[in-house]
Enzyme design. Structure first.
Site, PDB file in Angstrom:
ATOM      1  CB  CYS A  40      -0.925   0.003   1.210  1.00  0.00           C
ATOM      2  SG  CYS A  40      -1.838   1.546   1.423  1.00  0.00           S
ATOM      3  CE  LYS A  49      -5.562   5.491  -4.590  1.00  0.00           C
ATOM      4  NZ  LYS A  49      -5.190   4.149  -5.084  1.00  0.00           N
ATOM      5  N   GLY A 179      -9.668  -4.213 -16.351  1.00  0.00           N
ATOM      6  CA  GLY A 179     -10.360  -2.951 -16.133  1.00  0.00           C
ATOM      7  C   GLY A 179     -10.918  -2.812 -14.737  1.00  0.00           C
ATOM      8  N   GLY A 180     -10.220  -3.401 -13.748  1.00  0.00           N
ATOM      9  CA  GLY A 180     -10.635  -3.258 -12.369  1.00  0.00           C
ATOM     10  C   GLY A 180     -10.189  -1.925 -11.793  1.00  0.00           C
ATOM     11  CB  VAL A 235      -5.577 -10.941 -23.347  1.00  0.00           C
ATOM     12  CG1 VAL A 235      -4.139 -10.906 -23.866  1.00  0.00           C
ATOM     13  CG2 VAL A 235      -6.063  -9.526 -23.068  1.00  0.00           C
ATOM     14  CB  SER A 262      -3.872  -4.054 -13.922  1.00  0.00           C
ATOM     15  OG  SER A 262      -4.558  -3.666 -12.781  1.00  0.00           O
ATOM     16  N   GLY A 264      -5.538  -8.410 -11.061  1.00  0.00           N
ATOM     17  CA  GLY A 264      -5.889  -8.726  -9.686  1.00  0.00           C
ATOM     18  C   GLY A 264      -4.694  -9.135  -8.852  1.00  0.00           C
ATOM     19  CG  HIS A 436     -25.418  25.755   2.207  1.00  0.00           C
ATOM     20  ND1 HIS A 436     -25.730  24.991   1.108  1.00  0.00           N
ATOM     21  CD2 HIS A 436     -25.472  27.052   1.806  1.00  0.00           C
ATOM     22  CE1 HIS A 436     -25.981  25.801   0.095  1.00  0.00           C
ATOM     23  NE2 HIS A 436     -25.827  27.063   0.496  1.00  0.00           N
TER      24      HIS A 436
END
Length: 449
Positions: A40, A49, A179-180, A235, A262, A264, A436
């Site tokens: 991670c 990220k 496409g996960g 594929v 990619s 999994g 708000h």
């Protein structure tokens, strides 16, 4: 050396467990053979990220004119500096985690740990030429990237997520096999940076088990941005020229400078020595109960190794539950309200039940949903993309699911998660006061729609 607990694996589950165990008064040793933070922090959540945030800023700069902002001399980016910043952030956070773990009094051993066996009520663990004896054992060895047996794959210089995060040179074209969540996040990044991206996915829709309506909307948005999607597609081979695919019985070649695999991840069950303890397995991971206890009364397992929910925040919560059980604190793992997030631009997030799984189970439900433009803050900050927020309710009007497309879905999905965890009805949730203007007000609008 005798310890109360040994934790094997220093990812989110491992370092969280080490902190909680040591804080609870347990003499704790944490083993990590690679780098504290696990996949991670070093090769997954945080570095991706970081890159995606750079891409988001780049997207914003390209669309700045819509917000009344001009960029002198035109926008530009430096890929090497983007990668360097990513590396700096990873180094900073791994150092911070190590400091935090040791501050609680846990011992970190940066060596590969192998379970030797059990003797006189103590587990024996070998690491760095030494033997450690412990009363409790928590295994958090994570997962590895699945490399499918595609003909020709071993003969080319393909990427996994690890290599994709390290390259400071952008390919002209990229084919992503899968496409996960991980595949779509890389598709988002490279598309933003000007790479021609193609996504090959065997299933009818991207993003696996996530809500299909918001997934389809995200795919439609990225199709407009130039990504080519090949759904229901297999594929069959890979070569230096590209990827050979098969759909509806027809074969074709998708050319690419680089291929990213990619499809999994799989639980890392080998090498640690679990076989010495005859630990029971379930499907693709270690079998655990609601306390994360395995078939052995003194062995726990958390994180990806259970094969249940391969998410860092799941691993962190599992570690808390496991250590609480050892300390005699009442706690149980609940998988019904774990958020899932895709950090594309726009983001997608979901928590609780999806329509698809409720239909498959024959469970009655109803949906309340609105476009994100019903939030004034969303309109003020999002010129280019609309979104959707849908809430799924049971027959008693209890909130059992929520799915969002639109920024910042990752930040507001937890509100719905708490509502699901607490079993809120629409009437109870309506009494919550949202500041708000915030994007989170979309929940209030939906509940009164």
């Amino acid at each position: 050396m005798i310890y109360d607990i040994a934790i094997i694996g220093g990812g989110p589950a491992g370092y969280t467990a080490a902190e909680r165990a040591a804080a609870g008064g347990l003499k704790t040793v944490l083993f990590e053979k690679k780098a504290i933070g696990g996949v991670c922090l070093n090769e997954g959540c945080i570095p991706t990220k970081t890159l995606l945030y750079s891409a988001k800023l780049w997207d914003n700069m390209k669309g700045a004119a819509k917000y009344g902002i001009s960029v002198p001399d035109g926008p530009a980016f430096d890929m090497k500096k983007i990668i360097d910043r990513k590396n700096k952030i990873v180094k900073k956070l791994t150092g911070g985690v190590k400091m935090t773990v040791t501050s609680y009094g846990a011992v970190i051993v940066e060596q590969e740990a192998v379970i030797v066996g059990e003797q006189d009520g103590l587990f024996r663990i070998s690491a760095g030429g030494e033997i450690y004896e412990v009363t409790y054992l928590l295994v958090c060895t994570g997962s590895d990237t699945v490399i499918p047996p595609i003909p020709g794959l071993s003969e080319i210089d393909y990427w996994t997520s690890k290599e994709a995060l390290e390259s400071s040179v952008l390919p002209e074209s990229l084919v992503i096999i899968g496409g996960g969540v991980i595949g779509m996040e890389f598709a988002s990044f490279f598309n933003s940076m000007g790479v021609q991206v193609s996504v090959i996915e065997m299933m009818p829709e991207i993003l696996g088990a996530m809500d299909k309506e918001t997934s389809a909307m995200l795919r439609s948005e990225y199709q407009k941005r130039g990504i080519n999607f090949n759904l229901n597609t297999k594929v069959t081979a890979v070569s230096k020229e590209g990827v050979t695919i098969e759909k509806d019985g027809k074969s074709s070649l998708v050319k690419a400078d680089k291929v990213l695999v990619s499809v999994g991840r799989k639980a890392n069950l080998g090498q640690v020595g679990l076989d010495k303890l005859n630990i029971e397995l379930l499907r693709n991971g270690v079998k655990v109960d609601e306390h994360l206890l395995t078939s052995h009364p003194h062995v726990y397992a958390c994180g990806d190794i259970t094969g249940r929910s391969m998410l860092a925040h799941t691993a962190i919560r599992e570690a808390e539950v496991a250590i609480n059980h050892i300390l005699g604190v009442e706690d149980r793992m609940n998988y019904d309200c774990i958020p899932g997030v895709v950090y594309t631009n726009p983001e997608v997030a979901g928590v609780g039940k999806t329509e698809e799984e409720l239909k498959a189970a024959g469970i009655s439900y109803h949906v309340q949903k609105l476009p994100m433009v019903y939030s004034g803050r969303f309109v003020a900050e999002n010129e280019t993309v609309n979104g959707l927020c849908k809430m799924i309710l049971d027959d008693d009007d209890r909130i059992i699911g929520c799915h969002i497309l639109g920024n910042p879905a990752s930040e507001i999905i937890v509100i719905a998660g708490i509502a699901i965890q607490k079993g809120y009805t629409v009437e109870e949730f309506q009494k919550s006061v949202f500041p708000h203007p915030t994007v989170g007000e979309i929940f209030h609008e939906i509940l009164f729609s």
